[in-house]
Design a protein around this motif. Structure first.
Motif, PDB file in Angstrom:
ATOM      1  N   UNK A 196      -6.640   5.631 -22.605  1.00 29.14           N
ATOM      2  CA  UNK A 196      -5.291   6.068 -22.264  1.00 29.14           C
ATOM      3  C   UNK A 196      -5.250   6.704 -20.876  1.00 29.14           C
ATOM      4  N   UNK A 197      -6.259   7.522 -20.556  1.00 31.18           N
ATOM      5  CA  UNK A 197      -6.307   8.171 -19.245  1.00 31.18           C
ATOM      6  C   UNK A 197      -6.460   7.143 -18.130  1.00 31.18           C
ATOM      7  N   UNK A 198      -7.291   6.139 -18.358  1.00 30.76           N
ATOM      8  CA  UNK A 198      -7.500   5.098 -17.345  1.00 30.76           C
ATOM      9  C   UNK A 198      -6.255   4.254 -17.174  1.00 30.76           C
ATOM     10  N   UNK A 199      -5.638   3.852 -18.282  1.00 26.98           N
ATOM     11  CA  UNK A 199      -4.408   3.059 -18.195  1.00 26.98           C
ATOM     12  C   UNK A 199      -3.317   3.827 -17.453  1.00 26.98           C
ATOM     13  N   UNK A 200      -3.137   5.107 -17.811  1.00 21.12           N
ATOM     14  CA  UNK A 200      -2.077   5.881 -17.161  1.00 21.12           C
ATOM     15  C   UNK A 200      -2.375   6.085 -15.682  1.00 21.12           C
ATOM     16  N   UNK A 201      -3.640   6.248 -15.349  1.00 19.75           N
ATOM     17  CA  UNK A 201      -4.015   6.365 -13.938  1.00 19.75           C
ATOM     18  C   UNK A 201      -3.588   5.125 -13.165  1.00 19.75           C
ATOM     19  N   UNK A 202      -3.775   3.962 -13.758  1.00 18.81           N
ATOM     20  CA  UNK A 202      -3.391   2.717 -13.099  1.00 18.81           C
ATOM     21  C   UNK A 202      -1.865   2.610 -12.967  1.00 18.81           C
ATOM     22  N   UNK A 203      -1.149   2.958 -14.041  1.00 16.52           N
ATOM     23  CA  UNK A 203       0.312   2.885 -13.962  1.00 16.52           C
ATOM     24  C   UNK A 203       0.853   3.890 -12.941  1.00 16.52           C
ATOM     25  N   UNK A 204       0.243   5.055 -12.891  1.00 18.32           N
ATOM     26  CA  UNK A 204       0.674   6.083 -11.949  1.00 18.32           C
ATOM     27  C   UNK A 204       0.385   5.658 -10.506  1.00 18.32           C
ATOM     28  N   UNK A 205      -0.644   4.855 -10.327  1.00 20.02           N
ATOM     29  CA  UNK A 205      -0.993   4.391  -8.980  1.00 20.02           C
ATOM     30  C   UNK A 205       0.088   3.495  -8.387  1.00 20.02           C
ATOM     31  N   UNK A 206       0.811   2.782  -9.229  1.00 17.91           N
ATOM     32  CA  UNK A 206       1.778   1.810  -8.720  1.00 17.91           C
ATOM     33  C   UNK A 206       2.833   2.451  -7.821  1.00 17.91           C
ATOM     34  N   UNK A 207       3.636   3.399  -8.302  1.00 13.99           N
ATOM     35  CA  UNK A 207       4.617   4.009  -7.400  1.00 13.99           C
ATOM     36  C   UNK A 207       3.975   4.876  -6.335  1.00 13.99           C
ATOM     37  N   UNK A 208       2.855   5.523  -6.666  1.00 14.83           N
ATOM     38  CA  UNK A 208       2.225   6.451  -5.723  1.00 14.83           C
ATOM     39  C   UNK A 208       1.722   5.721  -4.486  1.00 14.83           C
ATOM     40  N   UNK A 209       0.969   4.658  -4.673  1.00 16.15           N
ATOM     41  CA  UNK A 209       0.355   3.971  -3.535  1.00 16.15           C
ATOM     42  C   UNK A 209       1.345   3.061  -2.808  1.00 16.15           C
ATOM     43  N   UNK A 210       2.256   2.445  -3.553  1.00 14.05           N
ATOM     44  CA  UNK A 210       3.286   1.647  -2.879  1.00 14.05           C
ATOM     45  C   UNK A 210       4.158   2.553  -2.020  1.00 14.05           C
ATOM     46  N   UNK A 211       4.534   3.710  -2.571  1.00 11.46           N
ATOM     47  CA  UNK A 211       5.339   4.661  -1.805  1.00 11.46           C
ATOM     48  C   UNK A 211       4.619   5.147  -0.567  1.00 11.46           C
ATOM     49  N   UNK A 212       3.322   5.459  -0.709  1.00 11.97           N
ATOM     50  CA  UNK A 212       2.547   5.926   0.442  1.00 11.97           C
ATOM     51  C   UNK A 212       2.439   4.849   1.507  1.00 11.97           C
ATOM     52  N   UNK A 213       2.246   3.601   1.076  1.00 11.06           N
ATOM     53  CA  UNK A 213       2.131   2.500   2.031  1.00 11.06           C
ATOM     54  C   UNK A 213       3.412   2.256   2.788  1.00 11.06           C
ATOM     55  N   UNK A 214       4.525   2.216   2.078  1.00 11.82           N
ATOM     56  CA  UNK A 214       5.824   1.978   2.726  1.00 11.82           C
ATOM     57  C   UNK A 214       6.164   3.121   3.672  1.00 11.82           C
ATOM     58  N   UNK A 215       5.930   4.347   3.211  1.00  9.38           N
ATOM     59  CA  UNK A 215       6.234   5.517   4.042  1.00  9.38           C
ATOM     60  C   UNK A 215       5.389   5.525   5.315  1.00  9.38           C
ATOM     61  N   UNK A 216       4.106   5.202   5.181  1.00  7.96           N
ATOM     62  CA  UNK A 216       3.224   5.194   6.349  1.00  7.96           C
ATOM     63  C   UNK A 216       3.631   4.123   7.342  1.00  7.96           C
ATOM     64  N   UNK A 217       3.957   2.931   6.855  1.00  5.46           N
ATOM     65  CA  UNK A 217       4.378   1.849   7.751  1.00  5.46           C
ATOM     66  C   UNK A 217       5.662   2.211   8.485  1.00  5.46           C
ATOM     67  N   UNK A 218       6.599   2.836   7.764  1.00 11.56           N
ATOM     68  CA  UNK A 218       7.860   3.230   8.406  1.00 11.56           C
ATOM     69  C   UNK A 218       7.627   4.333   9.433  1.00 11.56           C
ATOM     70  N   UNK A 219       6.842   5.332   9.057  1.00  8.10           N
ATOM     71  CA  UNK A 219       6.616   6.476   9.932  1.00  8.10           C
ATOM     72  C   UNK A 219       5.877   6.082  11.204  1.00  8.10           C
ATOM     73  N   UNK A 220       4.925   5.153  11.086  1.00  9.27           N
ATOM     74  CA  UNK A 220       4.101   4.773  12.236  1.00  9.27           C
ATOM     75  C   UNK A 220       4.479   3.407  12.783  1.00  9.27           C
TER      76      UNK A 220
END
Length: 275
Positions: free
Chosen positions: A184-208
Protein backbone atom coordinates in the motif's frame (compact mmCIF):
# COMPACT_ATOMS: atom_id res chain seq x y z
CA UNK A 1 22.27 17.84 -33.54
CA UNK A 2 25.31 16.69 -31.60
CA UNK A 3 25.21 12.88 -31.34
CA UNK A 4 27.33 12.93 -28.18
CA UNK A 5 24.85 15.31 -26.52
CA UNK A 6 21.97 13.01 -27.44
CA UNK A 7 23.87 10.06 -25.96
CA UNK A 8 24.42 12.03 -22.75
CA UNK A 9 20.70 12.85 -22.65
CA UNK A 10 19.90 9.15 -23.03
CA UNK A 11 22.23 8.25 -20.15
CA UNK A 12 20.69 10.91 -17.93
CA UNK A 13 17.24 9.61 -18.85
CA UNK A 14 18.20 6.09 -17.82
CA UNK A 15 19.64 7.36 -14.52
CA UNK A 16 16.42 9.29 -13.82
CA UNK A 17 14.15 6.38 -14.69
CA UNK A 18 16.08 3.84 -12.62
CA UNK A 19 16.41 6.01 -9.51
CA UNK A 20 13.20 8.05 -9.36
CA UNK A 21 11.05 5.38 -7.75
CA UNK A 22 13.66 3.54 -5.69
CA UNK A 23 14.39 4.87 -2.17
CA UNK A 24 17.85 6.10 -3.20
CA UNK A 25 17.27 9.71 -4.38
CA UNK A 26 17.21 10.46 -8.08
CA UNK A 27 18.45 14.00 -7.39
CA UNK A 28 21.75 12.81 -5.94
CA UNK A 29 22.36 10.43 -8.83
CA UNK A 30 21.51 13.08 -11.43
CA UNK A 31 23.93 15.51 -9.78
CA UNK A 32 26.73 12.92 -9.98
CA UNK A 33 25.89 11.75 -13.51
CA UNK A 34 25.50 15.33 -14.73
CA UNK A 35 28.87 16.32 -13.28
CA UNK A 36 30.63 13.34 -14.87
CA UNK A 37 28.95 14.00 -18.25
CA UNK A 38 29.38 17.77 -18.19
CA UNK A 39 25.63 18.38 -17.99
CA UNK A 40 25.48 20.55 -14.89
CA UNK A 41 24.69 24.08 -16.09
CA UNK A 42 21.40 25.91 -15.53
CA UNK A 43 19.77 24.42 -18.63
CA UNK A 44 20.79 20.93 -17.53
CA UNK A 45 19.07 21.48 -14.20
CA UNK A 46 15.82 22.23 -16.02
CA UNK A 47 16.42 19.12 -18.13
CA UNK A 48 16.80 17.00 -14.96
CA UNK A 49 13.40 18.10 -13.69
CA UNK A 50 11.66 17.91 -17.08
CA UNK A 51 12.63 14.30 -17.77
CA UNK A 52 10.87 13.25 -14.57
CA UNK A 53 7.73 13.49 -16.69
CA UNK A 54 8.91 10.54 -18.76
CA UNK A 55 9.27 8.45 -15.62
CA UNK A 56 5.76 9.45 -14.55
CA UNK A 57 4.30 8.34 -17.89
CA UNK A 58 5.75 4.91 -17.11
CA UNK A 59 3.92 4.83 -13.76
CA UNK A 60 0.71 5.94 -15.44
CA UNK A 61 1.09 3.06 -17.92
CA UNK A 62 1.73 0.49 -15.17
CA UNK A 63 -1.26 1.73 -13.13
CA UNK A 64 -3.48 2.62 -16.07
CA UNK A 65 -6.19 0.11 -15.19
CA UNK A 66 -6.55 1.51 -11.66
CA UNK A 67 -6.51 5.10 -12.98
CA UNK A 68 -9.12 4.31 -15.63
CA UNK A 69 -11.39 2.52 -13.17
CA UNK A 70 -11.15 5.43 -10.74
CA UNK A 71 -11.98 8.04 -13.38
CA UNK A 72 -14.99 6.06 -14.59
CA UNK A 73 -16.24 5.49 -11.03
CA UNK A 74 -15.76 9.06 -9.75
CA UNK A 75 -19.36 10.20 -10.38
CA UNK A 76 -20.97 7.18 -8.72
CA UNK A 77 -18.65 5.47 -6.22
CA UNK A 78 -17.63 7.06 -2.89
CA UNK A 79 -14.53 4.85 -2.73
CA UNK A 80 -13.22 6.25 -6.02
CA UNK A 81 -13.85 9.82 -4.83
CA UNK A 82 -12.06 9.10 -1.54
CA UNK A 83 -9.06 7.68 -3.40
CA UNK A 84 -8.83 10.75 -5.66
CA UNK A 85 -9.22 13.03 -2.63
CA UNK A 86 -6.44 11.19 -0.82
CA UNK A 87 -4.05 11.73 -3.72
CA UNK A 88 -4.94 15.43 -3.74
CA UNK A 89 -4.48 15.73 0.04
CA UNK A 90 -1.09 14.04 -0.12
CA UNK A 91 -0.01 16.31 -2.98
CA UNK A 92 -0.90 19.66 -1.40
CA UNK A 93 1.78 19.87 1.35
CA UNK A 94 4.55 19.59 -1.24
CA UNK A 95 2.95 22.35 -3.31
CA UNK A 96 2.62 24.74 -0.39
CA UNK A 97 6.05 24.11 1.13
CA UNK A 98 7.69 23.96 -2.30
CA UNK A 99 6.44 27.42 -3.19
CA UNK A 100 7.33 28.82 0.23
CA UNK A 101 10.70 27.18 0.78
CA UNK A 102 11.93 25.89 -2.58
CA UNK A 103 14.26 28.80 -3.35
CA UNK A 104 15.71 28.85 0.16
CA UNK A 105 16.34 25.11 0.10
CA UNK A 106 18.19 25.35 -3.21
CA UNK A 107 20.26 28.25 -1.90
CA UNK A 108 21.24 26.76 1.45
CA UNK A 109 20.84 22.97 1.49
CA UNK A 110 22.53 21.89 -1.73
CA UNK A 111 25.86 21.37 -0.02
CA UNK A 112 28.13 18.30 0.02
CA UNK A 113 27.62 17.86 3.75
CA UNK A 114 23.82 17.98 3.52
CA UNK A 115 23.62 15.65 0.51
CA UNK A 116 26.01 13.11 2.03
CA UNK A 117 24.35 13.33 5.44
CA UNK A 118 20.84 12.77 4.09
CA UNK A 119 21.99 9.81 2.02
CA UNK A 120 23.66 8.18 5.01
CA UNK A 121 21.00 9.16 7.56
CA UNK A 122 18.25 7.95 5.23
CA UNK A 123 20.03 4.63 4.93
CA UNK A 124 20.10 4.19 8.70
CA UNK A 125 16.42 5.20 8.95
CA UNK A 126 15.52 2.45 6.47
CA UNK A 127 17.60 -0.08 8.43
CA UNK A 128 15.86 1.00 11.64
CA UNK A 129 12.42 0.87 10.05
CA UNK A 130 13.00 -2.60 8.61
CA UNK A 131 14.56 -4.11 11.74
CA UNK A 132 12.32 -2.67 14.44
CA UNK A 133 9.39 -4.65 15.79
CA UNK A 134 6.74 -5.00 13.06
CA UNK A 135 4.08 -2.30 13.15
CA UNK A 136 0.49 -3.48 13.11
CA UNK A 137 -0.71 -2.97 9.56
CA UNK A 138 -3.87 -0.86 9.49
CA UNK A 139 -4.01 -0.25 5.73
CA UNK A 140 -3.52 -3.11 3.28
CA UNK A 141 -4.58 -1.26 0.14
CA UNK A 142 -4.57 2.34 -1.10
CA UNK A 143 -8.36 2.07 -1.24
CA UNK A 144 -8.41 1.60 2.54
CA UNK A 145 -6.51 4.83 3.29
CA UNK A 146 -8.18 7.63 5.20
CA UNK A 147 -7.59 11.34 4.48
CA UNK A 148 -5.44 11.64 7.63
CA UNK A 149 -3.20 8.82 6.34
CA UNK A 150 -2.82 10.69 3.07
CA UNK A 151 -1.96 13.94 4.84
CA UNK A 152 0.71 12.27 6.96
CA UNK A 153 2.36 10.63 3.95
CA UNK A 154 2.13 13.94 2.09
CA UNK A 155 3.97 15.64 4.93
CA UNK A 156 6.59 12.88 4.84
CA UNK A 157 7.01 13.56 1.13
CA UNK A 158 8.02 17.14 1.97
CA UNK A 159 11.19 15.77 3.59
CA UNK A 160 12.35 14.98 0.06
CA UNK A 161 12.81 18.69 -0.64
CA UNK A 162 16.08 18.27 1.25
CA UNK A 163 18.54 16.99 -1.39
CA UNK A 164 19.53 13.36 -1.05
CA UNK A 165 16.48 12.35 0.99
CA UNK A 166 14.52 10.55 -1.77
CA UNK A 167 10.86 11.24 -2.41
CA UNK A 168 10.11 7.54 -2.81
CA UNK A 169 12.04 6.67 0.33
CA UNK A 170 10.25 9.32 2.40
CA UNK A 171 6.78 8.28 1.26
CA UNK A 172 7.25 4.50 1.28
CA UNK A 173 9.11 4.23 4.59
CA UNK A 174 6.95 6.99 6.07
CA UNK A 175 3.83 5.12 5.01
CA UNK A 176 5.07 1.87 6.49
CA UNK A 177 5.83 3.59 9.81
CA UNK A 178 2.30 4.97 9.79
CA UNK A 179 0.75 1.51 9.49
CA UNK A 180 0.47 1.04 5.73
CA UNK A 181 1.47 -2.31 4.30
CA UNK A 182 4.61 -2.36 2.15
CA UNK A 183 2.44 -2.76 -0.97
CA UNK A 184 0.00 0.00 0.00
CA UNK A 185 2.83 2.42 0.85
CA UNK A 186 4.60 1.71 -2.44
CA UNK A 187 1.42 2.02 -4.50
CA UNK A 188 0.48 5.31 -2.83
CA UNK A 189 3.99 6.63 -3.34
CA UNK A 190 3.62 5.99 -7.06
CA UNK A 191 0.18 7.60 -7.26
CA UNK A 192 1.42 10.59 -5.27
CA UNK A 193 4.35 10.95 -7.68
CA UNK A 194 2.04 11.61 -10.61
CA UNK A 195 0.80 15.11 -9.71
CA UNK A 196 3.95 15.95 -7.75
CA UNK A 197 6.49 15.32 -10.50
CA UNK A 198 4.31 16.45 -13.40
CA UNK A 199 3.63 19.69 -11.52
CA UNK A 200 7.33 20.18 -10.77
CA UNK A 201 8.25 19.56 -14.40
CA UNK A 202 5.68 21.94 -15.85
CA UNK A 203 6.50 24.62 -13.29
CA UNK A 204 10.24 24.34 -13.94
CA UNK A 205 9.82 24.53 -17.72
CA UNK A 206 7.58 27.59 -17.40
CA UNK A 207 9.82 29.34 -14.88
CA UNK A 208 13.02 28.74 -16.86
CA UNK A 209 11.51 29.05 -20.35
CA UNK A 210 13.95 31.86 -21.24
CA UNK A 211 16.80 29.33 -21.12
CA UNK A 212 15.20 27.03 -23.68
CA UNK A 213 14.73 27.03 -27.44
CA UNK A 214 13.42 24.69 -30.13
CA UNK A 215 17.01 23.56 -30.59
CA UNK A 216 16.77 21.82 -27.20
CA UNK A 217 13.70 19.76 -28.15
CA UNK A 218 15.58 16.66 -29.45
CA UNK A 219 17.72 16.51 -26.30
CA UNK A 220 14.69 16.76 -24.01
CA UNK A 221 12.78 14.23 -26.14
CA UNK A 222 15.59 11.67 -25.91
CA UNK A 223 15.83 12.17 -22.14
CA UNK A 224 12.07 11.72 -21.77
CA UNK A 225 11.97 8.54 -23.86
CA UNK A 226 14.83 6.86 -22.02
CA UNK A 227 13.46 8.00 -18.67
CA UNK A 228 10.12 6.44 -19.60
CA UNK A 229 11.61 3.12 -20.72
CA UNK A 230 13.94 2.66 -17.77
CA UNK A 231 11.27 3.73 -15.26
CA UNK A 232 8.78 1.27 -16.76
CA UNK A 233 11.25 -1.58 -16.26
CA UNK A 234 12.16 -0.35 -12.76
CA UNK A 235 8.59 0.09 -11.49
CA UNK A 236 7.51 -3.34 -12.70
CA UNK A 237 10.59 -4.88 -11.09
CA UNK A 238 10.06 -3.03 -7.79
CA UNK A 239 6.45 -4.17 -7.49
CA UNK A 240 7.62 -7.78 -7.82
CA UNK A 241 10.58 -7.21 -5.49
CA UNK A 242 8.59 -5.85 -2.55
CA UNK A 243 6.33 -8.91 -2.48
CA UNK A 244 9.14 -10.94 -0.90
CA UNK A 245 12.01 -8.58 -0.02
CA UNK A 246 12.78 -5.68 2.30
CA UNK A 247 14.42 -2.34 1.53
CA UNK A 248 17.59 -3.18 3.49
CA UNK A 249 19.82 -3.47 0.37
CA UNK A 250 18.79 0.05 -0.63
CA UNK A 251 19.74 1.28 2.84
CA UNK A 252 23.30 0.00 2.50
CA UNK A 253 23.47 1.40 -1.01
CA UNK A 254 22.47 4.83 0.32
CA UNK A 255 25.19 4.70 2.96
CA UNK A 256 27.76 3.74 0.33
CA UNK A 257 26.56 6.48 -2.00
CA UNK A 258 26.87 9.02 0.81
CA UNK A 259 30.52 8.05 1.04
CA UNK A 260 30.80 8.56 -2.73
CA UNK A 261 29.42 12.08 -2.32
CA UNK A 262 32.06 12.89 0.28
CA UNK A 263 34.85 11.35 -1.80
CA UNK A 264 33.91 13.12 -5.05
CA UNK A 265 33.57 16.41 -3.18
CA UNK A 266 36.92 16.12 -1.42
CA UNK A 267 38.61 15.14 -4.68
CA UNK A 268 37.01 18.10 -6.43
CA UNK A 269 35.33 15.93 -9.05
CA UNK A 270 31.72 17.01 -8.45
CA UNK A 271 30.08 20.27 -7.39
CA UNK A 272 27.32 19.28 -4.98
CA UNK A 273 26.39 22.88 -4.13
CA UNK A 274 24.22 24.04 -6.99
CA UNK A 275 22.03 21.29 -8.34
Amino acid sequence: MDTVLLLKAAIMGVVEGLTEFLPISSTGHLILAGALLGMDDDKAKVFDIAIQTGAIFAVILVYWQKIRQTLIALPTQPQARRFALNVLIGFLPAVVLGLLLGAAIKSHLFTPLVVASTFILGGFVILWAERRAPIATRVNSVDDMQPLDALKVGLAQCLAMVPGTSRSGATIIGGMLLGLSRKAATDYSFFLAMPTLIGAGVYSLYKERALLSMHDLPVFAVGLVFSFLSAWVCVRWLLRYISSHSFVPFAWYRIAFGCVVIATWLMGWVRWDGA
